[in-house]
Design an enzyme around this catalytic site. Structure first.
Site, short mmCIF file in Angstrom:
data_model
loop_
_atom_site.label_atom_id
_atom_site.label_comp_id
_atom_site.label_asym_id
_atom_site.label_seq_id
_atom_site.Cartn_x
_atom_site.Cartn_y
_atom_site.Cartn_z
NE ARG A 14 -3.22 30.16 -4.77
CZ ARG A 14 -3.19 30.29 -3.28
NH1 ARG A 14 -2.39 31.05 -2.70
NH2 ARG A 14 -3.86 29.53 -2.67
CE1 TYR A 20 -5.35 29.27 0.60
CE2 TYR A 20 -4.13 27.48 1.82
CZ TYR A 20 -4.52 28.31 0.59
OH TYR A 20 -3.66 28.03 -0.54
CG HIS A 72 1.36 29.16 -2.51
ND1 HIS A 72 1.90 30.33 -3.09
CD2 HIS A 72 2.67 28.69 -2.47
CE1 HIS A 72 3.06 30.53 -3.13
NE2 HIS A 72 3.79 29.63 -2.66
C1 LIG Z 1 11.40 36.59 1.40
C2 LIG Z 1 10.70 35.46 1.52
N1 LIG Z 1 9.66 35.08 2.32
C3 LIG Z 1 8.88 34.12 2.35
C4 LIG Z 1 9.03 33.17 1.34
C5 LIG Z 1 7.88 31.88 1.05
N2 LIG Z 1 7.01 32.28 -0.07
C6 LIG Z 1 6.97 31.92 -1.12
S1 LIG Z 1 5.81 32.40 -2.02
C7 LIG Z 1 4.99 33.24 -0.80
C8 LIG Z 1 3.82 33.95 -1.00
C9 LIG Z 1 3.90 35.18 -1.84
O1 LIG Z 1 2.69 35.82 -2.18
P1 LIG Z 1 2.28 37.01 -3.23
O2 LIG Z 1 3.50 37.72 -2.96
O3 LIG Z 1 0.89 37.49 -2.92
O4 LIG Z 1 2.65 35.99 -4.35
P2 LIG Z 1 1.54 34.79 -4.93
O5 LIG Z 1 2.35 33.34 -4.73
O6 LIG Z 1 0.29 35.10 -4.18
O7 LIG Z 1 1.56 34.87 -6.50
C10 LIG Z 1 5.65 33.26 0.22
C11 LIG Z 1 5.52 33.76 1.80
C12 LIG Z 1 9.83 33.34 0.04
N3 LIG Z 1 9.92 32.78 -0.95
N4 LIG Z 1 10.77 34.68 0.41
#
Ligand SMILES: Cc1ncc(C[n+]2csc(CCOP(=O)(O)OP(=O)(O)O)c2C)c(N)n1
Ligand SMILES: [Mg+2]
Length: 330
Positions: free
Chosen positions: A248, A261, A252
């Protein structure tokens, strides 16, 4: 000498150029969105940067006239390849009435466009996985030969929705392709603190399907893996799990500060493997892309992005009288 790898995969020079153009378009739209966000013009950005190769490589391996895609919020490359336009995406960024995803109601990144079989998702991560499995089940029951393609992050592969969906698809041999876009972070949590196994693809075995980990910076590697998975699905042999590993490149989202971090040296090192540069280098070494051609492509894309920005900025917001549309039966 650079070996021509796309020829062996049955891809023409025109097709790989179109792949590169789609990756570049996704990148430029995303970059513009950050500028608009920092200028206070659009509320939120969640980026595809670093994942374009995986997204476009995968989308090109599907039947873009027939298959269903259930993308997650970073999949600009997937939805562009499936027919969404720069204008559509900007309308969503500005939350205008003409936004095809939700008429300006959902946050950006909640892609959905019926005419292109892009299935809308919810904000809780991974809810699109059981939806994709359900669509594949419907296809199988109706004897249609489409596959259903669903993506999610590696962090999201810890959600129950993934495990339940994968198990159901494995048991019923459904034509689903699960693609994990492993970008090494789930917001601030590094992958080493997310997974107890080495690869997300190791989980495939538990659900009776093949699992592959591929270089997510290489659109051709992802293309090859998804192509095989799609053929498997259409032959009735069931689902596949593909993990595309990349990085990435941005925070975020526009609301996150990644300097708290991770080290900027780590991000810089990942930029050296940025697929926009490595794929351009591949095409140039084979003489398919020249400096002049790339410049023309850049110019054409910037014109598209500028037009889309102006159009969306000047477009109308949804009429407040339509607030209950799609919420209650009419
Ligand atoms: C069920 C749920 N838990 C927490 C969140 C908050 N949240 C949004 S994106 C994210 C991180 C997801 O990481 P990853 O699956 O690795 O995807 P990336 O953003 O790195 O592409 C989180 C914790 C959410 N949207 N839904
Ligand atoms: Mg992630």
């Amino acid at each position: 000498m650079t070996e021509n790898r796309h020829d062996k995969l049955g891809l023409t020079d025109e097709q790989v150029l179109e792949m590169f153009r789609t990756m570049l378009l996704a990148r430029r739209i995303d970059e513009r969105m950050w500028l608009l966000n920092r200028a206070g013009k659009i509320p939120f950005v969640i980026s595809c940067q670093g994942q374009e190769a995986a997204q476009v490589g995968a989308a090109f391996a599907l039947d873009r006239k027939k298959d269903y895609v259930l993308p997650y919020y970073r999949d600009l490359g997937v939805v562009l390849a499936f027919g969404m336009t720069a204008k559509d995406l900007m309308l969503s960024g500005f939350a205008k009435a003409e936004d095809p995803n939700s008429g300006g109601r959902q946050m950006p990144g909640h892609f959905g466009q019926k005419k292109n079989r892009i299935v809308t998702g919810s904000s809780p991560v991974t809810t699109q996985v059981p939806h994709a499995v359900g669509i594949a089940l419907a296809g199988k029951m109706e004897k249609k030969d489409f596959v259903s393609f669903v993506t999610f992050g590696e962090g999201s592969s810890n959600q129950g929705d993934f495990h339940e969906g994968a198990n159901f698809a494995g048991v019923h041999k459904l034509p689903v392709i699960f693609m994990v876009e492993n970008n090494k972070y789930a917001i601030s949590v590094p992958v080493s603190k997310q997974l107890a196994c080495e690869n997300v693809s190791d989980r495939a075995q538990g659900y009776g399907m093949p699992g592959f980990t591929v270089d997510g910076n290489d659109p051709l590697a992802v293309y090859a893996a998804v192509k095989q998975a799609a053929e498997r699905g259409r032959r009735g042999e069931g689902p596949s799990l593909i993990e595309a590993v990349s990085y990435r490149l941005t925070a975020h989202s526009s609301d996150d500060d990644d300097r708290t971090y991770r080290l900027k040296e780590e991000v810089e090192a990942a930029r050296q493997e940025d697929s926009i540069h490595t794929f351009s280098a591949y095409l140039r070494e084979l003489g398919i892309l020249t400096e002049q051609k790339e410049q023309e492509m850049q110019d054409e894309i910037m014109e598209l992005v500028n037009e889309a920005t102006d159009y969306a900025e000047n477009a109308a917001y949804a009429d407040p009288d339509t607030i209950f549309k799609h919420v209650y039966a009419e």
